[in-house]
Design a protein around this motif. Structure first.
Motif, PDB file in Angstrom:
ATOM      1  N   UNK A 139       0.813  -1.226   0.000  1.00  0.00           N
ATOM      2  CA  UNK A 139       0.000   0.000   0.000  1.00  0.00           C
ATOM      3  C   UNK A 139       0.841   1.268   0.000  1.00  0.00           C
ATOM      4  N   UNK A 140       2.146   1.106  -0.296  1.00  0.00           N
ATOM      5  CA  UNK A 140       3.046   2.254  -0.170  1.00  0.00           C
ATOM      6  C   UNK A 140       3.462   2.895  -1.466  1.00  0.00           C
ATOM      7  N   UNK A 141       2.779   2.585  -2.577  1.00  0.00           N
ATOM      8  CA  UNK A 141       3.119   3.224  -3.849  1.00  0.00           C
ATOM      9  C   UNK A 141       1.967   3.042  -4.838  1.00  0.00           C
ATOM     10  N   UNK A 142       2.113   3.661  -5.988  1.00  0.00           N
ATOM     11  CA  UNK A 142       1.196   3.584  -7.134  1.00  0.00           C
ATOM     12  C   UNK A 142      -0.103   4.348  -6.913  1.00  0.00           C
ATOM     13  N   UNK A 143      -1.258   3.793  -7.278  1.00  0.00           N
ATOM     14  CA  UNK A 143      -2.447   4.626  -7.413  1.00  0.00           C
ATOM     15  C   UNK A 143      -3.689   4.164  -6.694  1.00  0.00           C
ATOM     16  N   UNK A 144      -3.539   3.330  -5.669  1.00  0.00           N
ATOM     17  CA  UNK A 144      -4.736   2.895  -4.944  1.00  0.00           C
ATOM     18  C   UNK A 144      -5.316   4.035  -4.117  1.00  0.00           C
ATOM     19  N   UNK A 145      -6.579   3.946  -3.823  1.00  0.00           N
ATOM     20  CA  UNK A 145      -7.246   4.938  -2.984  1.00  0.00           C
ATOM     21  C   UNK A 145      -6.578   5.008  -1.609  1.00  0.00           C
ATOM     22  N   UNK A 146      -6.256   3.834  -1.057  1.00  0.00           N
ATOM     23  CA  UNK A 146      -5.638   3.794   0.270  1.00  0.00           C
ATOM     24  C   UNK A 146      -4.316   4.551   0.284  1.00  0.00           C
ATOM     25  N   UNK A 147      -3.499   4.302  -0.723  1.00  0.00           N
ATOM     26  CA  UNK A 147      -2.190   4.947  -0.759  1.00  0.00           C
ATOM     27  C   UNK A 147      -2.298   6.450  -0.981  1.00  0.00           C
ATOM     28  N   UNK A 168      -4.630  10.373 -20.028  1.00  0.00           N
ATOM     29  CA  UNK A 168      -4.968  11.754 -19.664  1.00  0.00           C
ATOM     30  C   UNK A 168      -6.411  12.057 -20.055  1.00  0.00           C
ATOM     31  N   UNK A 169      -6.791  11.680 -21.251  1.00  0.00           N
ATOM     32  CA  UNK A 169      -8.161  11.905 -21.720  1.00  0.00           C
ATOM     33  C   UNK A 169      -9.157  11.179 -20.819  1.00  0.00           C
ATOM     34  N   UNK A 170      -8.845   9.931 -20.487  1.00  0.00           N
ATOM     35  CA  UNK A 170      -9.747   9.148 -19.649  1.00  0.00           C
ATOM     36  C   UNK A 170      -9.820   9.711 -18.229  1.00  0.00           C
ATOM     37  N   UNK A 171      -8.677  10.135 -17.704  1.00  0.00           N
ATOM     38  CA  UNK A 171      -8.670  10.735 -16.359  1.00  0.00           C
ATOM     39  C   UNK A 171      -9.550  11.978 -16.319  1.00  0.00           C
ATOM     40  N   UNK A 172      -9.457  12.810 -17.354  1.00  0.00           N
ATOM     41  CA  UNK A 172     -10.274  14.014 -17.416  1.00  0.00           C
ATOM     42  C   UNK A 172     -11.759  13.662 -17.467  1.00  0.00           C
ATOM     43  N   UNK A 197       0.883   7.098 -13.661  1.00  0.00           N
ATOM     44  CA  UNK A 197      -0.203   6.202 -14.012  1.00  0.00           C
ATOM     45  C   UNK A 197       0.084   4.809 -13.479  1.00  0.00           C
ATOM     46  N   UNK A 198      -0.916   4.210 -12.863  1.00  0.00           N
ATOM     47  CA  UNK A 198      -0.806   2.863 -12.308  1.00  0.00           C
ATOM     48  C   UNK A 198      -1.557   1.905 -13.222  1.00  0.00           C
ATOM     49  N   UNK A 199      -0.859   1.072 -13.984  1.00  0.00           N
ATOM     50  CA  UNK A 199      -1.531   0.194 -14.944  1.00  0.00           C
ATOM     51  C   UNK A 199      -2.325  -0.931 -14.298  1.00  0.00           C
ATOM     52  N   UNK A 200      -2.157  -1.149 -12.997  1.00  0.00           N
ATOM     53  CA  UNK A 200      -2.826  -2.266 -12.337  1.00  0.00           C
ATOM     54  C   UNK A 200      -4.009  -1.842 -11.466  1.00  0.00           C
ATOM     55  N   UNK A 201      -4.195  -0.557 -11.278  1.00  0.00           N
ATOM     56  CA  UNK A 201      -5.331  -0.056 -10.498  1.00  0.00           C
ATOM     57  C   UNK A 201      -6.313   0.626 -11.440  1.00  0.00           C
ATOM     58  N   UNK A 202      -7.600   0.341 -11.322  1.00  0.00           N
ATOM     59  CA  UNK A 202      -8.570   1.018 -12.192  1.00  0.00           C
ATOM     60  C   UNK A 202      -8.419   2.529 -12.094  1.00  0.00           C
ATOM     61  N   UNK A 203      -8.427   3.193 -13.236  1.00  0.00           N
ATOM     62  CA  UNK A 203      -8.265   4.641 -13.237  1.00  0.00           C
ATOM     63  C   UNK A 203      -9.399   5.311 -12.472  1.00  0.00           C
ATOM     64  N   UNK A 204     -10.575   4.667 -12.449  1.00  0.00           N
ATOM     65  CA  UNK A 204     -11.705   5.205 -11.682  1.00  0.00           C
ATOM     66  C   UNK A 204     -11.364   5.300 -10.201  1.00  0.00           C
ATOM     67  N   UNK A 205     -10.581   4.339  -9.696  1.00  0.00           N
ATOM     68  CA  UNK A 205     -10.208   4.366  -8.277  1.00  0.00           C
ATOM     69  C   UNK A 205      -9.212   5.487  -7.997  1.00  0.00           C
TER      70      UNK A 205
END
Length: 345
Positions: free
Chosen positions: A107-115, A175-179, A140-148
């Motif tokens: 839980x100490x890196x990338x793009x999870x909500x918890x982190x 970038x487009x999807x994040x927006x 960008x975290x390729x393993x975590x849903x961008x929605x999260x």
């Protein structure tokens, strides 16, 4: 004696609107990536940061992992907020990011909500501020849903912990999807922070920069001097005794290949003809695009800061000069497109 900011601090700086938002950034912003960690003493750091603010540099950019060691840049900046900058908090744009390795375990890196949310809370404490003006997903975290990931940024936005949110080193598609995802949550994607320089044009190559203009998202370029390669201190016979030779340097071999150094020498010739340093030419080039809100610099010394700020006196580049720059750069371009997991910073 308590710090008192210069009364004419806004006289010479240019401020640019960040996309279609109400946020304006100085044309040159100061990052605390590598030079304000545990080995930097308070007086020398304060000397640089206070001078920057006195010159209208209102934006200071940090991240949870900046140091070394990780966290130490935010801690040093937090000391300055308490001791010297507190009266000027509302004049400052303070940003931080989360995405790179910060603590052990999954839980100490990338793009999870918890982190992201835990990291933001930790960074706020280190910086001694109640909110960040901008908070980024650092990669960008390729393993975590961008929605999260975007949902975590939206939560920080709605909680008032981040007045604006952004992404860093995201390719065009993401970038487009994040927006899109953020807009559905009622949160604008305000800014993107990619690497960009004369010798590193991936945001032009894949259309990211054009896309930011279309989306109304601002852009702040990090490494506009290509990790110092465009500082003028590297050439075919100048690499020794510089950061390139230090253990753990973020400069890689491809940064100092023969073609790169030849390009630097050619660009230096143009800078000399313009009466500028190579640093100033490189910053003028980055800032030439209307989509570009700010160039994010990193400095070790006050003299380097003054050199960077000197770019503001001559930002105009003619078509002929732009062609000379393109021709000079052809043999020295760096392939720094973001890879899965992001650019190392």
């Amino acid at each position: 004696m308590a710090y008192r900011a210069s009364e004419d601090r806004y006289d010479n700086m240019q401020y640019r609107r960040t996309g279609r938002s109400g946020l304006k950034l100085p044309a040159i912003s100061l990052g605390l990536w590598q030079n304000f960690g545990g080995t930097r003493d308070y007086p020398s750091a304060f000397k640089i940061l206070s001078y920057a603010f006195d010159q209208g540099v209102t934006h200071f950019d940090l991240a949870n992992n900046y140091g070394p060691p990780p966290g130490s840049s935010e801690e040093l900046f937090g000391q300055m907020m308490v001791r010297d900058f507190a009266p000027y908090r509302d004049e400052m744009i303070i940003s931080s990011k989360a995405g790179y390795d910060m603590w052990p375990g999954p839980y100490g890196e990338f793009g999870s909500r918890k982190y992201l949310i835990a990291s933001c809370d930790q960074s706020l404490k280190r910086c001694n501020v109640d909110y960040f003006d901008i908070f980024y997903s650092h990669r960008f975290d390729p393993e975590t849903p961008l929605e999260e990931t975007m949902g975590a940024l939206a939560s920080l936005y709605h909680q008032g912990k981040a007045l604006y949110v952004g992404v860093s080193s995201y390719p065009k598609k993401e970038t487009i999807e994040a927006s899109r995802i953020l807009n559905e949550m009622g949160v604008p994607l305000t800014i993107h922070q990619p690497s960009y320089s004369i010798l590193n044009r991936w945001i032009e190559d894949d259309g990211t920069l054009d896309t930011l203009g279309e989306l109304g998202v601002g852009c702040i370029a990090f490494s506009p001097l290509a990790q110092g390669v465009l500082s003028g201190k590297y050439s075919k016979d100048k690499a020794t005794g510089t950061r390139a030779t230090e253990p753990g340097s973020s400069l890689f071999g491809r940064h100092l290949e023969t073609g790169v150094l030849a390009a630097v020498d050619a660009l230096q010739d143009l800078a000399d003809k313009r009466g500028q340093t190579l640093v100033q030419l490189a910053l003028a080039w980055v800032l030439r695009r209307e989509e570009m809100t700010s160039a994010l610099i990193g400095v070790r010394t006050l003299e380097q800061l003054k050199d960077n700020l000197g770019a503001l006196s001559n930002l105009e580049l003619s078509d002929d000069e732009l062609k000379i720059i393109d021709d000079a750069a052809k043999g020295g371009m760096m392939d720094l497109h973001p890879q899965p997991g992001g650019w190392l910073r």
